[in-house]
Design a protein around this motif. Structure first.
Motif, mmCIF file in Angstrom:
data_model
loop_
_atom_site.group_PDB
_atom_site.id
_atom_site.type_symbol
_atom_site.label_atom_id
_atom_site.label_comp_id
_atom_site.label_asym_id
_atom_site.label_seq_id
_atom_site.Cartn_x
_atom_site.Cartn_y
_atom_site.Cartn_z
ATOM 1 N N LYS A 55 45.413 -27.499 -13.389
ATOM 2 C CA LYS A 55 46.213 -26.532 -14.152
ATOM 3 C C LYS A 55 46.220 -25.168 -13.474
ATOM 4 C CE LYS A 55 45.594 -28.661 -18.628
ATOM 5 N NZ LYS A 55 45.233 -28.460 -20.034
ATOM 6 N N PHE A 56 47.386 -24.564 -13.438
ATOM 7 C CA PHE A 56 47.573 -23.239 -12.848
ATOM 8 C C PHE A 56 48.168 -22.302 -13.886
ATOM 9 C CE2 PHE A 56 47.445 -25.994 -9.186
ATOM 10 C CZ PHE A 56 46.835 -25.234 -8.211
ATOM 11 N N ARG A 57 48.103 -21.006 -13.599
ATOM 12 C CA ARG A 57 48.721 -19.973 -14.396
ATOM 13 C C ARG A 57 49.655 -19.179 -13.495
ATOM 14 N NH1 ARG A 57 48.545 -21.134 -19.136
ATOM 15 N NH2 ARG A 57 47.301 -20.039 -20.629
ATOM 16 N N VAL A 58 50.571 -18.429 -14.096
ATOM 17 C CA VAL A 58 51.515 -17.633 -13.313
ATOM 18 C C VAL A 58 50.776 -16.553 -12.530
ATOM 19 C CG1 VAL A 58 53.484 -16.075 -13.425
ATOM 20 C CG2 VAL A 58 53.388 -18.060 -14.911
ATOM 21 N N LYS A 97 40.633 -38.743 -2.001
ATOM 22 C CA LYS A 97 39.984 -39.920 -2.587
ATOM 23 C C LYS A 97 40.999 -40.977 -3.016
ATOM 24 C CE LYS A 97 35.808 -37.673 -4.212
ATOM 25 N NZ LYS A 97 35.025 -37.244 -5.379
ATOM 26 N N GLY A 98 42.290 -40.686 -2.825
ATOM 27 C CA GLY A 98 43.326 -41.668 -3.138
ATOM 28 C C GLY A 98 43.898 -41.560 -4.541
ATOM 29 N N ASN A 99 43.583 -40.492 -5.256
ATOM 30 C CA ASN A 99 44.110 -40.301 -6.604
ATOM 31 C C ASN A 99 45.429 -39.540 -6.563
ATOM 32 O OD1 ASN A 99 41.822 -41.411 -8.001
ATOM 33 N ND2 ASN A 99 40.724 -39.553 -7.460
ATOM 34 N N LYS A 100 46.263 -39.773 -7.572
ATOM 35 C CA LYS A 100 47.467 -38.963 -7.730
ATOM 36 C C LYS A 100 47.045 -37.646 -8.367
ATOM 37 C CE LYS A 100 51.029 -42.432 -8.108
ATOM 38 N NZ LYS A 100 52.289 -42.743 -8.780
ATOM 39 N N VAL A 101 47.817 -36.595 -8.131
ATOM 40 C CA VAL A 101 47.507 -35.286 -8.698
ATOM 41 C C VAL A 101 48.725 -34.777 -9.459
ATOM 42 C CG1 VAL A 101 46.909 -32.894 -8.178
ATOM 43 C CG2 VAL A 101 45.855 -34.726 -6.884
ATOM 44 N N LYS A 102 48.477 -34.375 -10.709
ATOM 45 C CA LYS A 102 49.529 -33.775 -11.526
ATOM 46 C C LYS A 102 49.273 -32.274 -11.555
ATOM 47 C CE LYS A 102 51.608 -33.787 -16.067
ATOM 48 N NZ LYS A 102 51.430 -34.174 -17.465
ATOM 49 N N ILE A 103 50.242 -31.509 -11.104
ATOM 50 C CA ILE A 103 50.158 -30.049 -11.123
ATOM 51 C C ILE A 103 50.828 -29.582 -12.409
ATOM 52 C CG2 ILE A 103 50.788 -27.922 -9.935
ATOM 53 C CD1 ILE A 103 48.834 -29.725 -8.355
ATOM 54 N N HIS A 104 50.131 -28.730 -13.137
ATOM 55 C CA HIS A 104 50.619 -28.264 -14.446
ATOM 56 C C HIS A 104 50.492 -26.746 -14.482
ATOM 57 C CE1 HIS A 104 51.383 -28.896 -18.751
ATOM 58 N NE2 HIS A 104 50.579 -27.867 -18.943
ATOM 59 N N LEU A 105 51.614 -26.052 -14.677
ATOM 60 C CA LEU A 105 51.597 -24.591 -14.787
ATOM 61 C C LEU A 105 52.106 -24.223 -16.171
ATOM 62 C CD1 LEU A 105 52.178 -21.940 -12.265
ATOM 63 C CD2 LEU A 105 53.591 -21.797 -14.299
ATOM 64 N N GLN A 106 51.242 -23.601 -16.971
ATOM 65 C CA GLN A 106 51.557 -23.264 -18.360
ATOM 66 C C GLN A 106 51.969 -21.794 -18.466
ATOM 67 O OE1 GLN A 106 51.091 -25.646 -20.944
ATOM 68 N NE2 GLN A 106 52.206 -24.217 -22.220
ATOM 69 N N PHE A 107 53.048 -21.538 -19.179
ATOM 70 C CA PHE A 107 53.484 -20.173 -19.464
ATOM 71 C C PHE A 107 52.937 -19.751 -20.814
ATOM 72 C CE2 PHE A 107 57.019 -21.596 -16.693
ATOM 73 C CZ PHE A 107 56.951 -20.599 -15.737
ATOM 74 N N ARG A 108 52.589 -18.454 -20.936
ATOM 75 C CA ARG A 108 52.145 -17.913 -22.219
ATOM 76 C C ARG A 108 53.025 -16.714 -22.584
ATOM 77 N NH1 ARG A 108 46.017 -16.441 -22.186
ATOM 78 N NH2 ARG A 108 45.505 -17.883 -20.553
ATOM 79 N N ARG A 123 55.251 -13.782 -23.018
ATOM 80 C CA ARG A 123 56.364 -13.171 -22.278
ATOM 81 C C ARG A 123 56.508 -13.708 -20.853
ATOM 82 N NH1 ARG A 123 56.296 -6.790 -23.833
ATOM 83 N NH2 ARG A 123 56.670 -7.068 -26.050
ATOM 84 N N GLU A 124 55.561 -14.510 -20.403
ATOM 85 C CA GLU A 124 55.676 -15.087 -19.056
ATOM 86 C C GLU A 124 56.923 -15.964 -18.945
ATOM 87 O OE1 GLU A 124 51.971 -17.150 -18.552
ATOM 88 O OE2 GLU A 124 50.898 -15.338 -17.966
ATOM 89 N N MET A 125 57.413 -16.473 -20.074
ATOM 90 C CA MET A 125 58.617 -17.326 -20.064
ATOM 91 C C MET A 125 59.840 -16.551 -19.561
ATOM 92 S SD MET A 125 58.292 -20.477 -20.812
ATOM 93 C CE MET A 125 59.927 -21.024 -21.257
ATOM 94 N N GLN A 178 57.534 -20.180 -8.076
ATOM 95 C CA GLN A 178 56.995 -19.768 -6.777
ATOM 96 C C GLN A 178 55.576 -20.299 -6.591
ATOM 97 O OE1 GLN A 178 57.283 -15.500 -6.667
ATOM 98 N NE2 GLN A 178 59.490 -15.508 -6.250
ATOM 99 N N VAL A 179 54.760 -20.212 -7.632
ATOM 100 C CA VAL A 179 53.377 -20.707 -7.552
ATOM 101 C C VAL A 179 53.380 -22.213 -7.298
ATOM 102 C CG1 VAL A 179 51.224 -21.047 -8.826
ATOM 103 C CG2 VAL A 179 52.427 -18.866 -8.996
ATOM 104 N N VAL A 180 54.209 -22.961 -8.030
ATOM 105 C CA VAL A 180 54.253 -24.417 -7.884
ATOM 106 C C VAL A 180 54.783 -24.807 -6.504
ATOM 107 C CG1 VAL A 180 55.251 -26.539 -8.799
ATOM 108 C CG2 VAL A 180 54.435 -24.799 -10.363
ATOM 109 N N LYS A 181 55.785 -24.073 -6.008
ATOM 110 C CA LYS A 181 56.311 -24.368 -4.663
ATOM 111 C C LYS A 181 55.255 -24.071 -3.592
ATOM 112 C CE LYS A 181 61.261 -24.038 -5.421
ATOM 113 N NZ LYS A 181 61.460 -25.393 -5.787
#
Length: 182
Positions: free
Chosen positions: A73-76, A96-107, A109-111, A119-122
């Protein structure tokens, strides 16, 4: 049938079934058929309980590493050090061969500034390009951006951030505030 001593893996030789059973009983062990289709069939003299335990352990190990999905999990407004720590963890999961899910949550006014989140996810996508490929492109769902990465084949993986916590200096953007006051 061909008989192998399971304790020290030495071949005893080719013998009849009754001889092999007698020898196994004299050792206090069991006779287990390993390869029934071979000519002659191959049997091993081992402790059956230990044999079953080892098989179950191998089976569990295979199941355990096969394709789990790990989430990072990431933040802006993530700090640089926190970002690098999370990237190292994601690299480790992919290694280790696992899939990774990247999750960026807005809180809150960040929306209003969703482009900052993208930009962070890219940036994450670019930093992990040497370890995995994107299964699901970054996509806004509700108040979060999600992206899924799968590991590259083991031979093609190249870690950008080292295991010991050291970062390749060549791959980092230049920071004007180094902290050098000389």
């Amino acid at each position: 049938m061909r008989v192998i001593n399971g304790v020290n893996n030495e071949q005893i030789g080719v013998m009849r079934l009754d001889e092999a059973l007698r020898q196994a009983r004299s050792m206090g062990l069991d006779l287990i058929e390993i390869s029934p289709n071979a000519q002659p069939p191959v049997c091993r003299i081992v402790d059956f309980g230990k044999f079953r335990y080892d098989l179950a352990k191998q089976e569990k190990e295979k199941r355990h590493t096969a394709g789990k999905v790990k989430e990072v999990k990431f933040r802006v407004n993530i700090d640089e050090h926190d970002y690098l720590t999370k990237i190292r963890h994601a690299e480790e999961f992919l290694d280790k061969g696992n899939k990774v899910k990247i999750h960026l949550q807005f809180r809150g006014r960040e929306m209003a500034h969703q482009e900052l989140g993208m930009q962070v996810v890219k940036r994450v996508k670019e930093d992990l390009a040497t370890m995995g490929h994107v299964d699901m492109e970054p996509k806004l769902v509700g108040k979060a951006i999600g992206m899924t990465l799968s590991p590259l084949p083991a031979a093609k993986r190249k870690r950008k951030f080292s295991k010991a916590g050291e970062v390749d200096v060549d791959n980092l953007p230049d920071d004007p505030e180094d902290g050098d006051d000389e």
